[in-house]
Design a protein around this motif. Structure first.
Motif, PDB file in Angstrom:
ATOM      1  N   LYS A   1      43.468  35.796  31.504  1.00 30.14           N
ATOM      2  CA  LYS A   1      43.557  34.762  32.543  1.00 30.14           C
ATOM      3  C   LYS A   1      42.424  34.621  33.225  1.00 30.14           C
ATOM      4  CE  LYS A   1      45.437  32.279  35.936  1.00 30.14           C
ATOM      5  NZ  LYS A   1      45.929  32.864  37.343  1.00 30.14           N
ATOM      6  N   ASN A  31      43.898  19.875  36.904  1.00 27.39           N
ATOM      7  CA  ASN A  31      43.674  20.547  35.833  1.00 27.39           C
ATOM      8  C   ASN A  31      43.714  19.581  34.729  1.00 27.39           C
ATOM      9  OD1 ASN A  31      43.680  22.798  37.569  1.00 27.39           O
ATOM     10  ND2 ASN A  31      45.405  23.497  36.997  1.00 27.39           N
ATOM     11  N   ASN A  38      48.284  19.794  38.681  1.00 25.03           N
ATOM     12  CA  ASN A  38      48.143  20.912  39.452  1.00 25.03           C
ATOM     13  C   ASN A  38      46.706  20.626  40.066  1.00 25.03           C
ATOM     14  OD1 ASN A  38      49.007  23.056  41.242  1.00 25.03           O
ATOM     15  ND2 ASN A  38      47.669  24.364  39.951  1.00 25.03           N
ATOM     16  N   SER A  42      43.499  26.324  42.381  1.00 21.88           N
ATOM     17  CA  SER A  42      43.142  27.062  43.626  1.00 21.88           C
ATOM     18  C   SER A  42      41.783  26.931  44.327  1.00 21.88           C
ATOM     19  CB  SER A  42      43.609  28.617  43.635  1.00 21.88           C
ATOM     20  OG  SER A  42      42.815  29.380  42.361  1.00 21.88           O
TER      21      SER A  42
END
Ligand code: KPL
Length: 310
Positions: A190, A208, A257, A260
């Motif tokens: 990740k 993204n 998306n 974050s």
């Protein structure tokens, strides 16, 4: 099973909604939020889960004082990596030896913080689900991915059962969840993805998916991932999925998306750069590995933060 969700941000609200959807019988979930206003709003409005054009609202109990919580079994710790220590301190009254704390942070800087748990047990999780926070308690499920849960050290039987039950509830709620014996390698898998996506999307202000079509960006993405892989190799961390391909797959699967880190800089919040690209720069220095691309990405994000973080 009593879940305590700490950190009702994008990922926290997504996991909260999924648990509320997947749980049965006497299972329940309480949100603990140090911000009493937000806790009040969550108790009043619940968690709003947006998936494509649909909205499902899940009622939830939210509290701002840990002393008000009934004994908990599982803490879903979804705060940002730089807030882990203060959050553990805040939850301290609830962290008995029967409690399993599931760390869900991006990056690798939280891995050494399990020593601050006291008697409670630690498990770690990582997910490539896309989640965008639309407002307090409102989350858009912005792309599907995979979630891995596991222990860094051999767990006690009660902790192992707690993690299996968490997996079952999250799966029943609709996520693709796997228990793994090698969570460290999954956390690094990740990390490679976050290294390739987060800072670049924040610097360029793109989704993204858009990242893949911007000229010259694939070179920077690949360079940052190569440096991370070099460090992983030196640390004998197994490389599970081909990281360049995996990163592009996440860009495609979470195309709409907002990463974050882009959500953070847009809202003028501190980012997790130190736990992602910055952590690699520190490790690279220790191991004698050059990390020019990760250094540049870190400096660019730090320069953006300097404009608003006090
Ligand atoms: O973890 C993410 C993040 O935004 O932090 C990804 C997987 C890149 C999804 O946006």
């Amino acid at each position: 099973m009593h879940f305590l969700l700490v950190g009702p941000g994008a990922l926290g609200c997504l996991l909260g909604a999924i648990v509320l959807k997947g749980m049965t019988g006497s299972d329940r979930l309480t949100v603990l939020d140090h911000n009493a206003d937000r806790a009040g709003r969550l108790s009043r409005d619940g968690i709003g889960y947006h998936l494509e054009d649909q909205l499902v609202r899940f009622p939830v109990t939210a509290i701002a004082d840990p002393q008000l919580a009934d004994p908990v079994d599982i803490v879903l710790l979804c705060v940002k990596s730089y807030d882990v220590l203060s959050s553990l301190e805040f939850c301290r009254p609830l962290l008995s030896e029967r409690v399993l704390v599931l760390f869900m942070q991006n990056g690798i800087s939280h891995l050494q913080l399990q020593v601050h748990l006291g008697e409670a047990k630690a498990a770690f999780g990582t997910t490539t689900e896309g989640a965008t926070l639309l407002g307090t308690g409102e989350v858009r499920h912005a792309g599907s991915g995979a979630t891995y849960l596991g222990f860094l050290n051999t767990p006690e039987p009660q902790a192992a059962v707690g993690l299996q039950m968490t997996r079952d509830i999250l799966s029943a709620g609709g996520l693709q969840v796997h228990l793994t014996d090698n969570i460290l390698a999954r956390l690094w898998a990740k990390l490679f993805i976050n290294v390739g996506i987060n800072a670049l999307t924040a610097i360029l202000g793109c989704t993204n998916g858009e990242l893949l079509s911007l000229p010259g960006i694939d070179r920077r993405m690949d360079a940052a991932i190569d440096e991370a892989m070099h460090i992983a190799g030196k640390k004998n961390i197994p490389i599970l999925d081909e990281p360049h391909h995996a990163t592009r797959q996440v860009c495609l699967k979470t195309a709409k998306n907002i990463s974050s880190m882009l959500q953070d800089v847009t809202k003028k919040r501190r980012t997790e750069i130190d736990a992602i690209n910055g952590a690699l720069v520190v490790l690279g220095k220790k191991l004698g590995i050059d990390t020019p691309e990760n250094s540049l990405l870190s400096r660019q994000i730090k320069a953006m933060e300097a404009g608003y973080v006090r």
